[in-house]
Design a protein around this motif. Structure first.
Motif, mmCIF file in Angstrom:
data_model
loop_
_atom_site.group_PDB
_atom_site.id
_atom_site.type_symbol
_atom_site.label_atom_id
_atom_site.label_comp_id
_atom_site.label_asym_id
_atom_site.label_seq_id
_atom_site.Cartn_x
_atom_site.Cartn_y
_atom_site.Cartn_z
ATOM 1 N N ALA A 1 -41.682 -15.939 16.085
ATOM 2 C CA ALA A 1 -41.530 -14.478 16.080
ATOM 3 C C ALA A 1 -41.250 -13.920 14.692
ATOM 4 C CB ALA A 1 -40.404 -14.071 17.029
ATOM 5 N N CYS A 2 -40.924 -14.765 13.715
ATOM 6 C CA CYS A 2 -40.511 -14.282 12.388
ATOM 7 C C CYS A 2 -41.685 -13.672 11.622
ATOM 8 C CB CYS A 2 -39.898 -15.426 11.581
ATOM 9 S SG CYS A 2 -38.297 -15.974 12.210
ATOM 10 N N ASP A 3 -41.413 -12.542 10.955
ATOM 11 C CA ASP A 3 -42.446 -11.854 10.178
ATOM 12 C C ASP A 3 -42.053 -11.661 8.713
ATOM 13 O OD1 ASP A 3 -40.447 -10.004 10.422
ATOM 14 O OD2 ASP A 3 -41.647 -8.467 11.412
ATOM 15 N N HIS A 4 -40.857 -12.121 8.323
ATOM 16 C CA HIS A 4 -40.397 -11.975 6.938
ATOM 17 C C HIS A 4 -39.555 -13.188 6.567
ATOM 18 C CE1 HIS A 4 -39.412 -9.654 3.298
ATOM 19 N NE2 HIS A 4 -38.210 -10.204 3.401
ATOM 20 N N ILE A 5 -39.772 -13.712 5.365
ATOM 21 C CA ILE A 5 -39.040 -14.893 4.892
ATOM 22 C C ILE A 5 -38.176 -14.521 3.700
ATOM 23 C CG2 ILE A 5 -39.236 -17.187 3.864
ATOM 24 C CD1 ILE A 5 -41.720 -17.672 5.418
ATOM 25 N N VAL A 6 -36.926 -14.987 3.733
ATOM 26 C CA VAL A 6 -36.023 -14.867 2.590
ATOM 27 C C VAL A 6 -35.833 -16.265 2.012
ATOM 28 C CG1 VAL A 6 -33.709 -14.269 1.811
ATOM 29 C CG2 VAL A 6 -34.854 -12.839 3.515
ATOM 30 N N PHE A 7 -36.301 -16.462 0.774
ATOM 31 C CA PHE A 7 -36.188 -17.757 0.102
ATOM 32 C C PHE A 7 -34.952 -17.791 -0.779
ATOM 33 C CE2 PHE A 7 -40.856 -17.651 0.651
ATOM 34 C CZ PHE A 7 -41.078 -18.913 1.177
ATOM 35 N N ASP A 8 -34.214 -18.887 -0.727
ATOM 36 C CA ASP A 8 -33.301 -19.221 -1.811
ATOM 37 C C ASP A 8 -34.170 -19.747 -2.954
ATOM 38 O OD1 ASP A 8 -30.927 -19.909 -3.231
ATOM 39 O OD2 ASP A 8 -31.202 -21.979 -2.577
ATOM 40 N N LYS A 9 -33.628 -19.817 -4.161
ATOM 41 C CA LYS A 9 -34.430 -20.293 -5.288
ATOM 42 C C LYS A 9 -34.190 -21.769 -5.582
ATOM 43 C CE LYS A 9 -33.151 -19.430 -9.506
ATOM 44 N NZ LYS A 9 -33.055 -20.810 -10.069
ATOM 45 N N THR A 10 -32.981 -22.072 -6.076
ATOM 46 C CA THR A 10 -32.693 -23.422 -6.540
ATOM 47 C C THR A 10 -32.652 -24.401 -5.373
ATOM 48 O OG1 THR A 10 -31.327 -22.441 -8.267
ATOM 49 C CG2 THR A 10 -31.119 -24.818 -7.908
ATOM 50 N N GLY A 11 -33.459 -25.457 -5.457
ATOM 51 C CA GLY A 11 -33.510 -26.458 -4.405
ATOM 52 C C GLY A 11 -34.476 -26.108 -3.294
ATOM 53 N N THR A 12 -34.966 -24.864 -3.300
ATOM 54 C CA THR A 12 -35.907 -24.432 -2.271
ATOM 55 C C THR A 12 -37.281 -24.198 -2.878
ATOM 56 O OG1 THR A 12 -34.107 -23.386 -1.034
ATOM 57 C CG2 THR A 12 -36.346 -22.734 -0.462
ATOM 58 N N LEU A 13 -37.363 -23.254 -3.817
ATOM 59 C CA LEU A 13 -38.616 -23.032 -4.548
ATOM 60 C C LEU A 13 -38.672 -23.856 -5.826
ATOM 61 C CD1 LEU A 13 -39.047 -19.159 -4.182
ATOM 62 C CD2 LEU A 13 -40.338 -20.943 -3.014
ATOM 63 N N THR A 14 -37.500 -24.203 -6.375
ATOM 64 C CA THR A 14 -37.450 -24.995 -7.612
ATOM 65 C C THR A 14 -36.682 -26.282 -7.369
ATOM 66 O OG1 THR A 14 -35.392 -23.972 -8.401
ATOM 67 C CG2 THR A 14 -37.456 -22.880 -8.973
ATOM 68 N N GLU A 15 -36.884 -27.246 -8.279
ATOM 69 C CA GLU A 15 -36.173 -28.514 -8.170
ATOM 70 C C GLU A 15 -34.697 -28.312 -8.491
ATOM 71 O OE1 GLU A 15 -37.448 -31.050 -6.947
ATOM 72 O OE2 GLU A 15 -39.613 -30.757 -7.155
ATOM 73 N N LEU A 16 -33.842 -29.140 -7.893
ATOM 74 C CA LEU A 16 -32.396 -29.007 -8.101
ATOM 75 C C LEU A 16 -32.000 -29.306 -9.545
ATOM 76 C CD1 LEU A 16 -30.882 -30.592 -4.877
ATOM 77 C CD2 LEU A 16 -30.523 -28.275 -5.702
ATOM 78 N N THR A 17 -32.668 -30.283 -10.165
ATOM 79 C CA THR A 17 -32.297 -30.689 -11.524
ATOM 80 C C THR A 17 -33.231 -30.049 -12.544
ATOM 81 O OG1 THR A 17 -31.546 -32.820 -10.677
ATOM 82 C CG2 THR A 17 -31.899 -32.642 -13.050
ATOM 83 N N PRO A 18 -32.713 -29.175 -13.429
ATOM 84 C CA PRO A 18 -33.569 -28.566 -14.460
ATOM 85 C C PRO A 18 -33.890 -29.584 -15.546
ATOM 86 C CG PRO A 18 -31.299 -27.902 -14.767
ATOM 87 C CD PRO A 18 -31.322 -28.722 -13.506
#
Length: 735
Positions: A443-460
């Motif tokens: 049923a979901c129509d909108h996504i809220v992303f966290d950034k670090t660890g979700t869209l980007t790797e945890l270790t820079p």
């Protein structure tokens, strides 16, 4: 321990006696609070009934029931209120309860799950054997003697009667508890059908009748226990998030007394104003004010900020932060219940309660099913008794109606799709954790992303260019002597090499040492700049200086996870909108958003702010899917309509989510959504098939053309059709 009805208890055990609630009442800010474990509540109607009746007690101020965890929280301010009245009210409604003890809840639920598995195994084994005997009776019709047929019926009875008594207990006890509470549930018609079919079979066997229906009764139990076991297994994980957070706070800490001595105490006994000594690598269990001159902190669990933070004296440090530098002194600012982690725990509880009120399609169908089936069976009995004047004929017809309309297909319609979808997701490296997750994700129509660890790797990592290579290699001479996260990142980016001489770590500043006899420094701009002038506009977190050269920056970069752009393209195709909501520095959030192509983003947001953003989107009419991996995401994960977490997420985030995905590519997220939508379609189709089946079968049964045996075969056939339709989720491409 968690109190269970006899339907929920492992087979062979009985419900424990009622315990006084008085010793378990907690006093907090002038209010009294009691947490109870309530059993027997299985749907939104049960939840509404419990909250309504407990709220009606004179003196009660607030009541909150969490259907997923079975916890009820009630509070009051009246000094004369007797908390035992809450337990008495719940028992009177048919929902036994007892003061909540989280240490034993999971064990009791595991026992219940094992009991259902055993009951299902016994019913399956018995059904197979009774069906073999029934086939012999059917095949020998006209040739088998009455004595032989009766003997086979008695053998079936010897198998079926103890099986019904053993495997039917979850349904019988639940139905009895509902009737005692003055209401009915889905287990009432199930129990009636099983008991009447068994009783009629015994009667027919005693009077040498041609047919018995033991196979129908036992087969019915077997099919229904499959759904009940799957439901119990999925729901057992639903309540763990809050317990994980509580465990994070249930630690010991060093407290400085007035005479200067140090004692070790439990974090739960801390009071506001207490002085604590937080060692290197130790996590704060409460919110506190920094008394030392400065502190280097890892706040990633709280804010999502990947870079260590240097905080000055007087700064409010939140629970969950880790001390990276030398030991520090802090003054307790809140108790564990009022800390940031405590606030996140409450967000989790409120979010789980909101989700527990979500009414699945099966719940909606059950509300109509019970009264309709009872009415039809009663009409069949009365009508045929008037027409034929024969109680036996009327009873046969009524039982046929009960069995043919028994909610076997209805009960399996959703669980069998869930288990097939779970297998499909497992092959895609995603793991379903919640029974109703598929419906909510679809049923979901909108996504809220966290950034670090979700869209980007945890270790820079640091930019590895020709210009920066020499600087990195020299800086690594100092970094190899330190365990600081940024030093580890420098070492990882550089080539192998030696360690500098006389390396010293300066609290909150950086490192110093000798490289080939030259003085060198690695750390903040203020530390490496001899003149300590104003930082350049392109100021970064880490600088390197060696005698004879100007300070050189080491640029930190976050790696975008594989499949991020492909995921966003898939979401566009699915009609799902998205945004980034991160506690990391706004500039870094903006940079990552630009790199992946996300237009809407917010940085520097606190955990409560994330949950508030999810709530605001919900008010706007969106069904939000939250995706995050940290403690700072847990409240938003629980508050959202549905939630996903990566496999490497913090335990609290994983347990607050509905599914966990892993693998190399973020495209798995799109796969989860596609499978959920496909499964939702199959569930609706299954309920449609069940309705069509009943529209055809019920009139035939009411007219007396169906015996209980034929009804059992038809019921089994409908279940097989539902199962085959569910298998479509596992094959082909999902939309």
């Amino acid at each position: 321990m968690d109190t269970l009805t006899s339907a929920d208890l492992p087979l062979g055990e009985t419900a424990p006696p009622q315990t006084s609630a008085r010793p378990f009442v907690r006093e907090k800010n002038g209010r009294s609070e009691l947490i109870l474990a309530v059993s027997g509540a299985k749907c939104g109607g049960c939840l509404a009934k419990i909250e309504k009746n407990v709220s009606a007690l004179e003196g009660i101020d607030h009541v909150r029931m969490n259907l997923s965890t079975g916890r009820l929280v009630a509070d009051w301010t009246s000094d004369g209120f007797n908390p035992d009245r809450i337990i008495e009210t719940l028992n009177g409604l048919g929902y036994p309860s007892k003061p909540f003890d989280p240490d034993l809840v999971d064990a009791s639920r595991q026992k219940r799950e094992r009991g259902l598995l055993l009951a299902m195994a016994v019913a399956g084994f018995a059904a197979a054997n009774i069906m073999l005997l029934s086939v012999s009776v059917w095949a020998g019709k006209g040739e088998m003697s009455d004595a032989t047929r009766t003997l086979l019926h008695w053998v079936s009875a010897a198998i079926a009667i103890p099986t019904v008594a053993f495997s039917g207990r979850p349904f019988f006890s639940s139905a009895l508890g509902a009737l005692r509470g003055g209401h009915v549930n889905m287990d009432v018609p199930i129990s009636l059908a099983v008991l009447l079919a068994t009783g009629l079979s015994i009667y027919e066997t005693i009077h040498h009748g041609e047919h018995s229906y033991f196979d129908a009764a036992v087969m019915l139990l077997f099919f229904l226990l499959i759904g009940r076991f799957l439901e119990a297994r999925l729901q057992r994980q639903a309540y763990k998030a809050a317990d994980d957070l509580a465990a994070m706070q249930a630690v010991t800490v060093s407290r400085r007394l007035e005479d200067g001595s140090i004692e070790t105490v439990a974090s739960g006994s801390l009071g506001v104003g207490d002085t604590l000594i937080i060692s290197t690598g130790e996590r704060l269990p409460v919110d506190a004010d920094l008394m030392s001159a400065e502190a280097s902190l890892n706040t990633s669990l709280v804010t999502g900020e990947v870079m260590p933070q240097l905080e000055p004296q007087g700064t409010r440090i939140y629970a969950g932060s880790v001390n990276l530098g030398a030991p520090i002194e802090v003054a307790v600012a809140t108790t564990t219940d009022d800390s940031l982690i405590g606030e996140i725990s409450r967000l989790l509880d409120v979010g789980e309660q909101k989700r527990s009120k979500y009414r699945q399609i099966a719940d909606k169908a059950a509300e109509l099913y019970v009264p309709i089936v009872h009415t039809l069976a009663a009409v069949a009995f009365i009508g045929w008794f008037i027409i034929s004047g024969d109680v036996r004929t009327a009873l046969f017809t009524a039982i046929s109606v009960l069995v043919i309309t028994c909610p076997c297909a209805l009960a399996l319609a959703a669980p069998v799709v869930q288990i097939v979808a779970a297998g499909r997701l497992f092959r895609a490296n995603a793991f379903l954790k919640s029974g109703d997750a598929l419906e909510r994700i679809a049923a979901c129509d909108h996504i809220v992303f966290d950034k670090t660890g979700t869209l980007t790797e945890l270790t820079p990592h640091f930019d590895d260019t020709e210009e920066s290579r020499e600087t990195l290699n020299l800086a690594a001479h100092l970094a190899r002597a330190s365990r600081h996260p940024l030093s580890r990142a420098v070492v990882q980016a550089a080539c192998p090499g030696p360690v500098a001489e006389n390396v010293e770590e300066h609290k909150g500043l950086g490192l110093s040492g000798l490289i080939d006899g030259k003085e060198a420094r690695l750390g903040s701009w203020e530390w490496v700049s001899a003149e300590n002038g104003a930082a350049p506009e392109d100021n970064v977190s880490l600088w390197f200086w060696i005698d004879g050269s100007a300070p050189a920056p080491l640029h930190l970069t976050e790696d975008i996870k594989k499949g991020a752009k492909e995921l966003l393209h898939s979401l566009d195709e699915l009609g799902v909108t998205y945004e980034i909501c991160s506690g990391d520095h706004p500039a870094r959030v903006e940079e990552v958003a630009a790199r992946v192509g996300v237009q809407n983003f917010t940085g520097g947001i606190k955990p409560v702010g994330k949950a508030e953003r999810v709530d605001a989107l919900s008010v706007e009419g969106h069904k939000v899917l939250m995706i995050g991996d940290g403690l700072n995401d847990a409240g938003a994960l629980a508050s959202s309509h549905a939630a996903l977490a990566p496999g490497g997420a913090l335990d609290a985030a994983r347990t607050a989510s509905d599914a966990v995905y892993s693998g190399e590519s973020l495209e798995n997220i799109a796969t989860v959504i596609r499978v959920a939508r496909s499964a939702q379609g199959r569930i609706k189709e299954n309920f449609g098939l069940a309705v069509i089946y009943n529209l055809i079968a019920v009139p035939i049964a009411l007219l007396g053309f169906v015996t209980p045996l034929i009804a059992a075969i038809a019921m089994s056939g409908s279940s097989i059709v539902v199962t085959l339709n569910a298998l479509r989720v596992a094959s082909g491409k999902t939309k």
